[in-house]
Write an enzyme that holds these catalytic residues in place. Structure first.
Site, PDB file in Angstrom:
ATOM      1  N   ALA A 171       0.904  -1.024  -0.023  1.00  0.00           N
ATOM      2  CA  ALA A 171      -0.096  -0.135   0.137  1.00  0.00           C
ATOM      3  C   ALA A 171       0.775   1.199   0.006  1.00  0.00           C
ATOM      4  O   ALA A 171       1.926   1.462   0.794  1.00  0.00           O
ATOM      5  CB  ALA A 171      -0.909   0.207   1.284  1.00  0.00           C
ATOM      6  N   LYS A 172       0.604   2.370  -0.923  1.00  0.00           N
ATOM      7  CA  LYS A 172       1.190   3.310  -0.943  1.00  0.00           C
ATOM      8  C   LYS A 172       0.303   4.346  -0.006  1.00  0.00           C
ATOM      9  O   LYS A 172      -0.870   4.734  -0.630  1.00  0.00           O
ATOM     10  CB  LYS A 172       1.511   3.847  -2.278  1.00  0.00           C
ATOM     11  CG  LYS A 172       2.061   5.261  -2.508  1.00  0.00           C
ATOM     12  CD  LYS A 172       2.269   5.763  -3.837  1.00  0.00           C
ATOM     13  CE  LYS A 172       2.965   7.144  -4.118  1.00  0.00           C
ATOM     14  NZ  LYS A 172       2.824   7.455  -5.243  1.00  0.00           N
TER      15      LYS A 172
END
Length: 309
Positions: A171-172
């Protein structure tokens, strides 16, 4: 074929490669290859293409494939290549994911589905979307939690996605109060989500590293400096990491607040890595005073982009 992504996630800097245009706004694939080579030389742990900072919203489907193929060919498996495949349509995103896998990408990055400011998707719809775009595909997915999408991604939903969709392992996080959200995600998702990264040009990098991100997904402005920051931090030299980060912080803050995606192109063109800093209309042009202030900051910090060529 792209290099593989470690099961424990990527560490370092994962820069977004700009899409290179000539002055007439046509694709410059030679320049695209030079950018890929520059980013490898700068110590990138992976390279991302076709992201928002790549002006993906200005590209045709045929152009997307040209950029991806040129990058994969130039990188030649030396580092993983991450491909942004976001679309409101689950069908289109799934087809893009399949194509990226077949061409040799290591990972895809996908935003929560949205269109404009009002077409948002409820939580059950987000879950169904990611199940559809991942179904039957053997490729890892990075969820992009960015303010561009008004579809909310609360921590419990992201944790549930990581738990129920095995391909979602990264996840960014690039929203306000990133560090707090990363801490909450580590507690809620645990080993289901080993790869946590920040963005926003690394303006909050050290606090985010303290919270648990492994890498920063920055622009291509000073990847070499940010790679050194992350390396020092993971080696246990937090003080050295802070010192190195604070040295480039005025430059990346200026990029973040004054220039946006044009900053990397300006530095790369000034240094001769690419031939033109052109962005596609209607993206606003950067004025001469802003350009010079950006370059002054970059020169004073010996940015690799200005001397690599």
């Amino acid at each position: 074929m792209s290099a593989a992504v470690p099961r424990e996630g990527l560490r370092g800097v994962l820069p977004v490669a700009p899409t290179v245009f000539r002055d007439d706004e046509s694709l410059d694939l030679h320049g695209q290859r030079r950018v890929a080579e520059f980013l490898v030389d700068a110590g990138s742990a992976a390279i991302c293409v076709l992201a928002n900072f790549s002006e993906q919203f200005s590209l045709t489907d045929a152009e997307r494939l040209q950029v991806l193929e040129a990058t994969l060919d130039q990188v030649a498996g030396r580092v993983p290549v991450i491909v942004t495949t976001s679309s409101y349509s689950a069908r289109i995103t799934r087809e893009r994911n399949r194509d990226a896998l077949q061409r040799g990408a290591a990972m895809v990055m996908v935003m929560a589905p949205f269109f404009g400011a009002t077409m948002v998707v409820p939580e059950d719809g987000v879950l169904d979307y990611f199940r559809r775009v991942a179904d039957g595909l053997d490729i890892e997915i990075m969820l992009q939690d960015a303010p561009m999408s008004p579809t909310p991604l609360p921590v419990p939903l992201i944790a549930r996605l990581a738990r129920e969709v095995p391909q979602v392992r990264h996840a960014k996080i690039e929203v306000p109060r990133t560090a707090a959200k990363v801490r909450a995600l580590r507690a809620a998702a645990g080993d289901d989500l080993p790869g946590l990264y920040d963005g926003e040009e690394a303006v909050t990098l050290v606090p985010d590293l303290d919270a648990g991100v492994l890498a920063t997904m920055s622009s291509a402005t000073v990847p070499e400096a940010l790679a050194a920051v992350v390396a020092r931090y993971h080696a246990g030299d937090r003080a050295g990491a802070v010192e190195a980060w604070e040295r480039v912080l005025p430059l990346i803050h200026y990029e973040n607040r004054q220039c946006g995606l044009a900053a990397a192109k300006i530095l790369l063109a000034e240094g001769g890595v690419i031939g033109s800093a052109r962005t596609r209309a209607p993206f606003p042009e950067i004025g001469p005073r802003t350009r010079e202030e950006l370059l002054d900051l970059a020169r004073s910090r010996d940015a690799l982009a200005l001397r690599w060529a």
